[in-house]
Design a protein around this motif. Structure first.
Motif, PDB file in Angstrom:
ATOM      1  N   ARG A   3     -23.710   7.339  19.383  1.00 60.58           N
ATOM      2  CA  ARG A   3     -24.828   7.704  20.261  1.00 60.58           C
ATOM      3  C   ARG A   3     -25.447   6.412  20.774  1.00 60.58           C
ATOM      4  O   ARG A   3     -25.909   5.576  19.985  1.00 60.58           O
ATOM      5  CB  ARG A   3     -25.850   8.515  19.467  1.00 60.58           C
ATOM      6  CG  ARG A   3     -25.287   9.846  18.945  1.00 60.58           C
ATOM      7  CD  ARG A   3     -26.150  10.394  17.829  1.00 60.58           C
ATOM      8  NE  ARG A   3     -26.256   9.402  16.742  1.00 60.58           N
ATOM      9  CZ  ARG A   3     -27.017   9.548  15.664  1.00 60.58           C
ATOM     10  NH1 ARG A   3     -27.742  10.642  15.510  1.00 60.58           N
ATOM     11  NH2 ARG A   3     -27.056   8.617  14.741  1.00 60.58           N
ATOM     12  N   VAL A   4     -25.445   6.247  22.056  1.00 66.53           N
ATOM     13  CA  VAL A   4     -25.860   4.980  22.667  1.00 66.53           C
ATOM     14  C   VAL A   4     -27.146   5.191  23.465  1.00 66.53           C
ATOM     15  O   VAL A   4     -27.140   5.853  24.506  1.00 66.53           O
ATOM     16  CB  VAL A   4     -24.759   4.433  23.599  1.00 66.53           C
ATOM     17  CG1 VAL A   4     -25.157   3.056  24.117  1.00 66.53           C
ATOM     18  CG2 VAL A   4     -23.409   4.382  22.879  1.00 66.53           C
ATOM     19  N   ALA A   5     -28.236   4.656  22.957  1.00 60.58           N
ATOM     20  CA  ALA A   5     -29.497   4.718  23.705  1.00 60.58           C
ATOM     21  C   ALA A   5     -29.416   3.738  24.872  1.00 60.58           C
ATOM     22  O   ALA A   5     -29.021   2.590  24.698  1.00 60.58           O
ATOM     23  CB  ALA A   5     -30.664   4.366  22.792  1.00 60.58           C
ATOM     24  N   PRO A  23     -23.954   8.742  25.866  1.00 65.68           N
ATOM     25  CA  PRO A  23     -25.159   8.047  26.320  1.00 65.68           C
ATOM     26  C   PRO A  23     -26.403   8.918  26.153  1.00 65.68           C
ATOM     27  O   PRO A  23     -26.377  10.111  26.444  1.00 65.68           O
ATOM     28  CB  PRO A  23     -24.881   7.799  27.813  1.00 65.68           C
ATOM     29  CG  PRO A  23     -23.879   8.820  28.219  1.00 65.68           C
ATOM     30  CD  PRO A  23     -23.100   9.202  26.981  1.00 65.68           C
ATOM     31  N   LEU A  24     -27.460   8.308  25.640  1.00 68.19           N
ATOM     32  CA  LEU A  24     -28.771   8.976  25.565  1.00 68.19           C
ATOM     33  C   LEU A  24     -29.664   8.217  26.529  1.00 68.19           C
ATOM     34  O   LEU A  24     -30.044   7.073  26.261  1.00 68.19           O
ATOM     35  CB  LEU A  24     -29.348   8.884  24.156  1.00 68.19           C
ATOM     36  CG  LEU A  24     -28.450   9.380  23.024  1.00 68.19           C
ATOM     37  CD1 LEU A  24     -29.091   9.071  21.674  1.00 68.19           C
ATOM     38  CD2 LEU A  24     -28.228  10.882  23.168  1.00 68.19           C
ATOM     39  N   ALA A  36     -35.811   4.868  20.311  1.00 68.88           N
ATOM     40  CA  ALA A  36     -34.350   4.826  20.451  1.00 68.88           C
ATOM     41  C   ALA A  36     -33.673   4.713  19.092  1.00 68.88           C
ATOM     42  O   ALA A  36     -32.622   5.318  18.840  1.00 68.88           O
ATOM     43  CB  ALA A  36     -33.951   3.657  21.342  1.00 68.88           C
ATOM     44  N   GLN A  57     -32.754   7.940  17.179  1.00 68.45           N
ATOM     45  CA  GLN A  57     -31.751   8.911  17.641  1.00 68.45           C
ATOM     46  C   GLN A  57     -30.403   8.305  18.031  1.00 68.45           C
ATOM     47  O   GLN A  57     -29.526   9.032  18.494  1.00 68.45           O
ATOM     48  CB  GLN A  57     -32.312   9.721  18.825  1.00 68.45           C
ATOM     49  CG  GLN A  57     -33.028   8.872  19.856  1.00 68.45           C
ATOM     50  CD  GLN A  57     -33.727   9.709  20.935  1.00 68.45           C
ATOM     51  OE1 GLN A  57     -33.168  10.692  21.397  1.00 68.45           O
ATOM     52  NE2 GLN A  57     -34.921   9.314  21.331  1.00 68.45           N
ATOM     53  N   SER A  58     -30.250   7.001  17.812  1.00 68.15           N
ATOM     54  CA  SER A  58     -29.017   6.382  18.315  1.00 68.15           C
ATOM     55  C   SER A  58     -28.357   5.504  17.268  1.00 68.15           C
ATOM     56  O   SER A  58     -28.957   5.125  16.270  1.00 68.15           O
ATOM     57  CB  SER A  58     -29.329   5.555  19.560  1.00 68.15           C
ATOM     58  OG  SER A  58     -30.173   4.477  19.206  1.00 68.15           O
ATOM     59  N   ASP A  59     -27.090   5.155  17.538  1.00 65.54           N
ATOM     60  CA  ASP A  59     -26.346   4.245  16.669  1.00 65.54           C
ATOM     61  C   ASP A  59     -26.374   2.823  17.201  1.00 65.54           C
ATOM     62  O   ASP A  59     -26.120   1.864  16.468  1.00 65.54           O
ATOM     63  CB  ASP A  59     -24.888   4.705  16.571  1.00 65.54           C
ATOM     64  CG  ASP A  59     -24.767   6.110  16.014  1.00 65.54           C
ATOM     65  OD1 ASP A  59     -25.337   6.347  14.934  1.00 65.54           O
ATOM     66  OD2 ASP A  59     -24.145   6.964  16.661  1.00 65.54           O
ATOM     67  N   ILE A  84     -28.211   0.411  20.705  1.00 65.79           N
ATOM     68  CA  ILE A  84     -29.138   0.433  21.839  1.00 65.79           C
ATOM     69  C   ILE A  84     -28.658  -0.557  22.885  1.00 65.79           C
ATOM     70  O   ILE A  84     -28.306  -1.690  22.555  1.00 65.79           O
ATOM     71  CB  ILE A  84     -30.570   0.045  21.386  1.00 65.79           C
ATOM     72  CG1 ILE A  84     -31.031   1.012  20.297  1.00 65.79           C
ATOM     73  CG2 ILE A  84     -31.540   0.027  22.562  1.00 65.79           C
ATOM     74  CD1 ILE A  84     -32.377   0.641  19.693  1.00 65.79           C
ATOM     75  N   LYS A 131     -29.900  -1.802  13.438  1.00 68.52           N
ATOM     76  CA  LYS A 131     -28.903  -1.367  14.418  1.00 68.52           C
ATOM     77  C   LYS A 131     -28.682  -2.431  15.489  1.00 68.52           C
ATOM     78  O   LYS A 131     -29.565  -3.245  15.767  1.00 68.52           O
ATOM     79  CB  LYS A 131     -29.342  -0.050  15.068  1.00 68.52           C
ATOM     80  CG  LYS A 131     -29.272   1.102  14.076  1.00 68.52           C
ATOM     81  CD  LYS A 131     -29.763   2.416  14.639  1.00 68.52           C
ATOM     82  CE  LYS A 131     -29.593   3.498  13.572  1.00 68.52           C
ATOM     83  NZ  LYS A 131     -30.308   4.742  13.919  1.00 68.52           N
TER      84      LYS A 131
END
Lengths: 453, 453
Positions: free
Chosen positions: B193-195, B234-235, B254, B257-259, B261, B340
């Motif tokens: 998951r990419v912010a 993508p987020l 971010a 919710q993401s892995d 950024i 992260k």
């Protein structure tokens, strides 16, 4: 002596380029839809992409520094810097509150609009803070050229210019352009729905334990992966045994829910080759194919495979070809069935893979709006890294791996490349296209290749 | 004289290969999940793919014809064919009801299991039907070689052999292997998951009308498309103005919710460069970076950008680098934030694109289980189709287009390749990697390239 089943083997082989042309003729661009910009990457544009403004929309600073009048800096040098009064700041996103009059400068950030009067931007690193009469000033130690570090309005694009045609596959750079020109909802061609049907009484579901004499259906999953790579949505319709009625029913069901049908297996000359039987019952309506069609419709299938009325394909069906002049996969066939394109690929994994690349991938491009000429095979040239001894009466497509050395592109034929073989499919990143002939090609020969994804 | 803001510019440039290594070190393979085989294409394998059986699982016929004992055909010729009694049929999926005894044959289909006793298959086209004593027989007109048209059991794979390692990106051919060996549920690495966060007060939403001095945020959509191409999800977290507090809050959100950024913009030396300010407040903990970290933490940001307590990044954060020895995109930065990976790319579209290819794409490969060495840049060599005059004190990455001619791979530098420019991004299918030097490279020079998707 009378050779067995002669009528069935006398299918007329169509040359590969002609076969692709027939497939593309039968694949018209499909439905369109609107997707949000964030999901447009990889989709095919349905309307022209046009610049809705000049780009850049205003003269922009390329870096952080000071907007100046270049004439003011004509005499600047490290030993005798010019001092300019700083009258305003132009942050990116804001207009400067003052124009640049002679003897003044405006502090400006990357992307900031160059204020009126200025014709150059001096890099921050080439300046020094100063004070003049207690007010902020800047020392400039080098001469600025007119236009320096400024991207003039419209430098990249003029309002109204077309940036991409319908049928363009949207890469990340296109997505950037769409965003720049305010296109939040992007008209694209819908993903083609691709029915995938495996034929063969020998096929087990993937999750089943092996049984003597039978194998698992690996082609459906492979074709699904190829379809996804090509922008389509695979609809997996499972396996049908080698029974024309069952296959005809499955194809009728597939027509209900798909834009194109891909079958695997059953195209060869065996007594039970169900797709050969079904397609053999079709007549080809095009004049271009009259010779082939005569042969095809004169086929005399064996008793097991005679299409009964129940096994007939719907009206609005015609054969495109039932043999292609190629190795592997010569029995690969194509037809229009119920008004939709049906590609009948070989059940041999290697031949199935090659057949997909030669026919299904161009067809899926065409269904997504790519112009017919652009949808053809993507060819390049490479040097053979190793000889390929085996000749062929037809064109041969050899799975191979690419590498470069000193700017030369080498294609290395892979072992395990028989049509029945799977081992070389994962490693192949191109297909070498060898001309027909009694011999293969020698190491060092320049050959045509098809680049794979 | 004292140059303005000197401390901010004195960031130490890390060489590109070293910068990628630092990024990969910080990107550990992530979560795993199970997906159905039909959706496994393009995903990264999480467990070794092992052959669960010999392949083929039994001796298979390569074509339609007759299974025979080759010795029986030793004297066969077109003028004096050998006649064999047909004792059974081996359809694909079924075992023949009889073995092949001397003087007999079994009718066999492509993929059928070769019955006991037979050691060769004669092509149907090289036979003719016959009757012997009113019972079915076949005439064979050529000598069959032992093994002819038979794929022996285990020819391609031996049970237990490893066919693909964890971290392998599954191509359609791998999917075929997984199906063959009964893997209906495939263990893969989860999509990272990419912010995606755009910084810059000048940025408008894509759907907004243009306003003087402002531009639309095209980078978020471009990065989203690049992330999807790389297997990530993508987020899109939108835009934040050039205010450290706002950016710090957005990054905190971010992290939830993401892995990983990815930010765009705000990395340069301007007074309002928000990512530079935030990352400037970090200290680098690794000894390898101690020199760089000293410089970075001695940064004296201007008053606007001093990280206030509210603007601080979470604990468990450290800088990896805040300058890379490259053009475009030298201020590209990377850090570990809250445990992260955070990649701070340039806001200039061209530099943003290059930064993604150099750092984010390898990182996303690594997060999906690719071994660190394999996750590095995919390099090849090509011949420069046209000279590139501009030298650079650092490595330069030039957007270019590839073509082949006579087996030579040519890279043609594209116009509109300044870091601020978008025009050349859609057309680029490689980046030319030019060594640092006072001059560029001449037409015909062999250069390193990075292949793009």
């Amino acid at each position: 002596m009378q050779l067995q089943g002669e009528a069935r083997f006398s299918r007329r082989a169509v040359k590969v380029d002609e076969a692709i042309r027939l497939v593309l003729e039968a694949a018209a661009p499909g439905r369109q839809e609107i997707v949000p910009l964030w999901e447009a990457g990889g989709r095919y544009l349905a309307e022209p992409l046009v610049a809705t403004a000049d780009w850049p929309p205003f003269a922009r600073s390329g870096l952080d520094g000071f907007a100046v009048r270049s004439a003011d800096t004509a005499l600047a040098s490290p030993s005798e810097p010019v001092t300019l009064r700083v009258v305003a700041t132009a942050r990116a996103g804001e207009l400067a509150s003052a124009a640049v009059e002679p003897g003044t400068a405006v502090r400006i950030m990357t992307g900031g609009a160059v204020p009126p009067g200025a014709d150059a931007v001096v890099m921050l690193e080439q300046t020094a803070d100063a004070l003049v009469d207690g007010r902020p000033a800047v020392r400039v130690k080098r001469t600025a050229e007119p236009g320096q570090n400024i991207a003039p309005r419209g430098e990249e694009f003029r309002r109204g210019s077309a940036l991409a045609e319908p049928g363009t596959k949207l890469r990340p750079g296109h997505v950037a352009l769409l965003g720049t020109f305010g296109c939040a909802d992007v008209p694209v061609f819908a993903r083609p729905r691709v029915a995938v049907l495996a034929t063969g009484t020998e096929l087990l579901p993937v999750e089943a334990p092996l049984v003597p004499g039978r194998i698992r259906d690996s082609n459906s999953a492979m074709v699904a992966a190829l379809v996804q790579q090509s922008g389509g949505v695979p609809l997996l319709l499972g396996r049908v045994p080698d029974e024309p009625e069952a296959a005809a029913r499955a194809i009728a069901a597939a027509l209900e829910q798909s834009d194109i049908i891909i079958t695997t297996g059953g195209v060869s000359v065996g007594d039970y080759d169900v797709m050969a039987s079904l397609l053999g019952g079709l007549s080809a309506a095009t004049s271009a194919l009259s010779a082939a069609s005569t042969t095809a419709s004169s086929t005399a299938p064996s008793a097991n495979a005679v299409p009964t009325p129940a096994a007939a394909l719907p009206p609005n069906s015609r054969l495109l070809f039932n043999k292609a002049a190629m190795r592997p996969g010569s029995p690969t066939s194509a037809a229009i069935v119920g008004g939709k394109l049906l590609l009948a690929l070989s059940g041999n994994p290697g031949a199935c893979f090659v057949g997909f690349e030669l026919f299904a991938r161009p067809a899926l491009r065409r269904l997504q709006g790519v112009a017919a000429a652009e949808a053809m095979l993507k060819l390049a040239t490479a040097k053979l890294a190793a000889g390929f001894a085996k000749g062929s009466p037809h064109e041969r497509f050899v799975r191979a791996r690419l590498h470069t050395e000193g700017g030369v592109l080498y294609a290395d034929p892979l072992a395990f490349a028989k049509s029945s073989m799977m081992a070389s499919i994962p490693d192949a990143d191109c297909l070498i296209r060898l001309k027909p002939g009694s011999q293969g090609a020698e190491a060092g020969a320049i050959v045509e290749i098809i680049l794979l994804q």
